[in-house]
Design an enzyme around this catalytic site. Structure first.
Site, PDB file in Angstrom:
ATOM      1  N   GLY A  62      12.592  11.237  -4.068  1.00 55.57           N
ATOM      2  CA  GLY A  62      11.306  10.761  -4.566  1.00 55.57           C
ATOM      3  C   GLY A  62      10.456  10.443  -3.086  1.00 55.57           C
ATOM      4  N   ARG A 111      13.053  16.855  -6.519  1.00 67.50           N
ATOM      5  CA  ARG A 111      14.349  16.584  -6.717  1.00 67.50           C
ATOM      6  C   ARG A 111      15.239  17.742  -7.067  1.00 67.50           C
ATOM      7  NH1 ARG A 111      14.856  10.994  -6.716  1.00 67.50           N
ATOM      8  NH2 ARG A 111      13.335   9.859  -7.364  1.00 67.50           N
ATOM      9  N   ASP A 122      19.717   9.205  -1.294  1.00 65.55           N
ATOM     10  CA  ASP A 122      21.095   9.549  -1.479  1.00 65.55           C
ATOM     11  C   ASP A 122      21.523  10.930  -1.676  1.00 65.55           C
ATOM     12  OD1 ASP A 122      19.581   8.452  -3.631  1.00 65.55           O
ATOM     13  OD2 ASP A 122      21.362   7.769  -4.769  1.00 65.55           O
ATOM     14  N   THR A 145      13.949   6.079   1.064  1.00 65.27           N
ATOM     15  CA  THR A 145      14.027   5.564  -0.076  1.00 65.27           C
ATOM     16  C   THR A 145      13.445   4.303  -0.109  1.00 65.27           C
ATOM     17  OG1 THR A 145      15.323   4.986  -2.169  1.00 65.27           O
ATOM     18  CG2 THR A 145      16.369   4.888   0.015  1.00 65.27           C
ATOM     19  N   ILE A 146      12.381   4.119  -1.225  1.00 64.34           N
ATOM     20  CA  ILE A 146      12.007   2.703  -1.538  1.00 64.34           C
ATOM     21  C   ILE A 146      13.057   1.743  -2.082  1.00 64.34           C
ATOM     22  CG2 ILE A 146       9.602   3.523  -1.922  1.00 64.34           C
ATOM     23  CD1 ILE A 146      10.108   2.660  -4.822  1.00 64.34           C
ATOM     24  N   ASP A 147      14.113   2.333  -2.826  1.00 67.65           N
ATOM     25  CA  ASP A 147      15.107   1.713  -3.265  1.00 67.65           C
ATOM     26  C   ASP A 147      15.998   0.806  -2.097  1.00 67.65           C
ATOM     27  OD1 ASP A 147      14.174   2.429  -5.418  1.00 67.65           O
ATOM     28  OD2 ASP A 147      15.773   3.732  -6.051  1.00 67.65           O
ATOM     29  N   ASP A 157      18.672   1.933  -0.896  1.00 70.37           N
ATOM     30  CA  ASP A 157      20.186   1.742  -1.375  1.00 70.37           C
ATOM     31  C   ASP A 157      21.000   2.925  -0.466  1.00 70.37           C
ATOM     32  OD1 ASP A 157      19.165   4.157  -2.423  1.00 70.37           O
ATOM     33  OD2 ASP A 157      19.904   3.616  -4.427  1.00 70.37           O
ATOM     34  N   ARG A 166      16.906   1.749  -8.884  1.00 73.18           N
ATOM     35  CA  ARG A 166      18.091   2.314 -10.069  1.00 73.18           C
ATOM     36  C   ARG A 166      19.373   1.943  -9.921  1.00 73.18           C
ATOM     37  NH1 ARG A 166      17.435   8.590  -9.152  1.00 73.18           N
ATOM     38  NH2 ARG A 166      16.832   7.615  -7.060  1.00 73.18           N
ATOM     39  N   GLU A 170      14.561  -2.009 -12.394  1.00 75.97           N
ATOM     40  CA  GLU A 170      14.472  -1.066 -13.610  1.00 75.97           C
ATOM     41  C   GLU A 170      15.841  -0.703 -13.898  1.00 75.97           C
ATOM     42  OE1 GLU A 170      12.849   2.588 -12.163  1.00 75.97           O
ATOM     43  OE2 GLU A 170      14.090   2.820 -10.496  1.00 75.97           O
ATOM     44  N   ARG A 191       4.208 -11.060 -21.189  1.00 73.96           N
ATOM     45  CA  ARG A 191       3.579  -9.769 -21.059  1.00 73.96           C
ATOM     46  C   ARG A 191       4.271  -9.182 -19.917  1.00 73.96           C
ATOM     47  NH1 ARG A 191       1.254 -11.227 -24.788  1.00 73.96           N
ATOM     48  NH2 ARG A 191      -1.403 -11.295 -24.930  1.00 73.96           N
ATOM     49  N   HIS A 235       4.929   3.806  -9.955  1.00 66.75           N
ATOM     50  CA  HIS A 235       4.938   4.719  -8.936  1.00 66.75           C
ATOM     51  C   HIS A 235       3.965   4.126  -7.789  1.00 66.75           C
ATOM     52  CE1 HIS A 235       7.182   7.629 -11.279  1.00 66.75           C
ATOM     53  NE2 HIS A 235       7.588   8.151 -10.339  1.00 66.75           N
ATOM     54  N   GLN A 277       4.500   1.442  -6.147  1.00 64.42           N
ATOM     55  CA  GLN A 277       5.224   1.155  -5.193  1.00 64.42           C
ATOM     56  C   GLN A 277       5.519   2.348  -4.380  1.00 64.42           C
ATOM     57  OE1 GLN A 277       8.631  -1.547  -7.403  1.00 64.42           O
ATOM     58  NE2 GLN A 277       7.788  -0.140  -8.442  1.00 64.42           N
TER      59      GLN A 277
HETATM   60  O1  F6P Z   1      14.547   7.167  -5.651  1.00 58.55           O
HETATM   61  C1  F6P Z   1      13.380   6.195  -5.717  1.00 58.55           C
HETATM   62  C2  F6P Z   1      12.893   6.132  -7.043  1.00 58.55           C
HETATM   63  O2  F6P Z   1      11.918   5.437  -6.825  1.00 58.55           O
HETATM   64  C3  F6P Z   1      13.777   5.140  -7.994  1.00 58.55           C
HETATM   65  O3  F6P Z   1      13.612   3.784  -8.076  1.00 58.55           O
HETATM   66  C4  F6P Z   1      13.267   5.610  -9.317  1.00 58.55           C
HETATM   67  O4  F6P Z   1      14.075   5.310 -10.555  1.00 58.55           O
HETATM   68  C5  F6P Z   1      12.901   7.016  -9.253  1.00 58.55           C
HETATM   69  O5  F6P Z   1      12.558   7.136  -7.847  1.00 58.55           O
HETATM   70  C6  F6P Z   1      11.844   7.534  -9.913  1.00 58.55           C
HETATM   71  O6  F6P Z   1      11.677   8.913  -9.759  1.00 58.55           O
HETATM   72  P1  F6P Z   1      10.630   9.928 -10.264  1.00 58.55           P
HETATM   73  O7  F6P Z   1       9.712   9.927  -9.284  1.00 58.55           O
HETATM   74  O8  F6P Z   1      11.442  11.281 -10.019  1.00 58.55           O
HETATM   75  O9  F6P Z   1      10.249   9.523 -11.682  1.00 58.55           O
END
Ligand code: F6P
Length: 341
Positions: free
Chosen positions: A10, A72, A103, A125-127, A129, A171, A222, A266, A272, A274
């Site tokens: 991503g 990916r 990763d 990675t924004i995650d 991780d 994730r 998420e 709500r 995305h 982010q």
């Molecule tokens: O790998 C980072 C991430 O932003 C995850 O947090 C998210 O689940 C995923 O990418 C979304 O990926 P895509 O852009 O393939 O929908």
């Protein structure tokens, strides 16, 4: 020397800053040529080459996304994928390959390195991780975006006396949720590391709304899931490629809270947003330092390593210590998020 460069997985803010640093430093300091491959490992497997020199990186420092494109695609999970990667790298006479990725991309990098190819990883990675580094490129910008969103949601939540669910990415780890939740003053933060008990959340919200507040903000990663044996049954919703279905857990948590409390609820799914847009200075600097360090590592004959931030220092860590692992949010940070509810 001919150095290959890819961005995989991503996208995020700061990738172009890293590409720029690699090209400027490799070319400027050592006279190396940088060869880009479009769309990550896919471009390497397919020989989709893009020469990269100073003219290609002019004006990209502040731009989001990646000028190389990304995908990916994991060569080790595709029949003949690693052979195709090796064939392209040999045909292009690449002596070292810099892989900017999370990763999945770095795991693939360690598989490619096993074939004797010189590989240097740069974590993004924004995650946040990726193990072995305090921070990855893109995380700090994503936290800024999520925090700004929570600040805005605060005022509308208060005006309408609502429970507002804000779903953020993450994730396998709740770094964005925990950081933006603390920075934005969320009442509840749900992260994959700490499966939640919806009954406790409902009790907390009822008490809060009865005693001193008429609104609440719940930040949900998420990948958050309810704890086993608790009253909410839910399994993470996955799409065709194993990606998490955006909004699924947020909508479900909102529906359960609304039904059990009667409060108006709500959902905002940041998705995305982010990952896009202008990188913060912090990400531009981190990306520039990683790009510089990757070139220095190649120059020093290092391979099978990843650039990493340890405190104030940029260091190299073996890719084998990174591949296939997840850096989760530590308990003390989760505790801060819980304590400040
Ligand atoms: O790998 C980072 C991430 O932003 C995850 O947090 C998210 O689940 C995923 O990418 C979304 O990926 P895509 O852009 O393939 O929908």
């Amino acid at each position: 020397m001919r150095i290959g460069l890819i961005t995989g997985g991503g996208d995020c803010a700061g990738l172009n800053a890293a590409i720029r640093a690699v090209v400027k430093h490799a070319e400027g300091a050592y006279g190396h040529s940088v060869i880009g491959f479009r769309h990550g490992w896919k471009g390497v497997a397919e020989g989709d080459v893009m020469p990269l020199s100073r003219q290609h990186i002019r004006g990209v420092l502040a731009l989001g996304g990646t000028l190389l494109g990304t995908a990916r695609y994991h060569p080790h999970s595709v029949d003949g994928g690693l052979d195709a990667v090796q064939a392209t790298l040999e045909a292009e006479r690449i002596e070292a390959l810099i892989c900017i990725g999370g990763d999945g991309t770095l795991h693939a990098a360690s598989k490619v390195a096993e074939r004797g190819i010189n590989v240097i990883g740069i974590p993004k990675t924004i995650d946040n991780d990726v193990v072995g580094t305090d921070v990855s490129i893109g995380f700090q910008t994503a936290v800024q975006i999520a925090t700004e969103a929570i600040d805005r949601i605060h005022t509308t939540a208060e005006s309408h006396n609502r429970v507002m669910i804000v779903e953020v990415m993450g994730r396998h780890a709740g770094w964005i949720a925990v950081h933006s939740g603390i920075a934005g003053g969320a009442e509840i933060v749900l992260a994959p590391e700490a499966p939640f008990d919806l009954d406790r959340i409902v009790r907390f919200l009822k008490h809060r709304h009865r005693s001193h507040a008429s609104f609440s903000i719940v930040v949900v990663a998420e990948g958050a899931v309810p704890a086993e044996g608790t009253s909410m049954q839910y399994e993470t919703q996955l799409g065709r490629y194993g990606e998490i279905v955006a909004g699924a857990v947020g909508e479900r948590v909102a529906a359960e809270i609304a039904a059990r409390t009667g409060f108006e609820t709500r959902v905002t799914v940041l998705g995305h947003v982010q990952r896009g847009g202008t990188p913060l200075p912090a990400d531009r600097i981190l990306a520039s330092r990683f790009g510089f360090a990757a070139v220095e590592a190649i120059q020093a004959g290092k391979t099978d390593v990843m650039t990493a931030l340890h405190g104030e220092q940029i260091v190299l860590v073996p890719l084998s210590e990174v591949a296939g692992k997840v850096k989760t949010v530590p308990d003390d940070l989760l505790e801060v998020a819980r304590a400040l509810a």
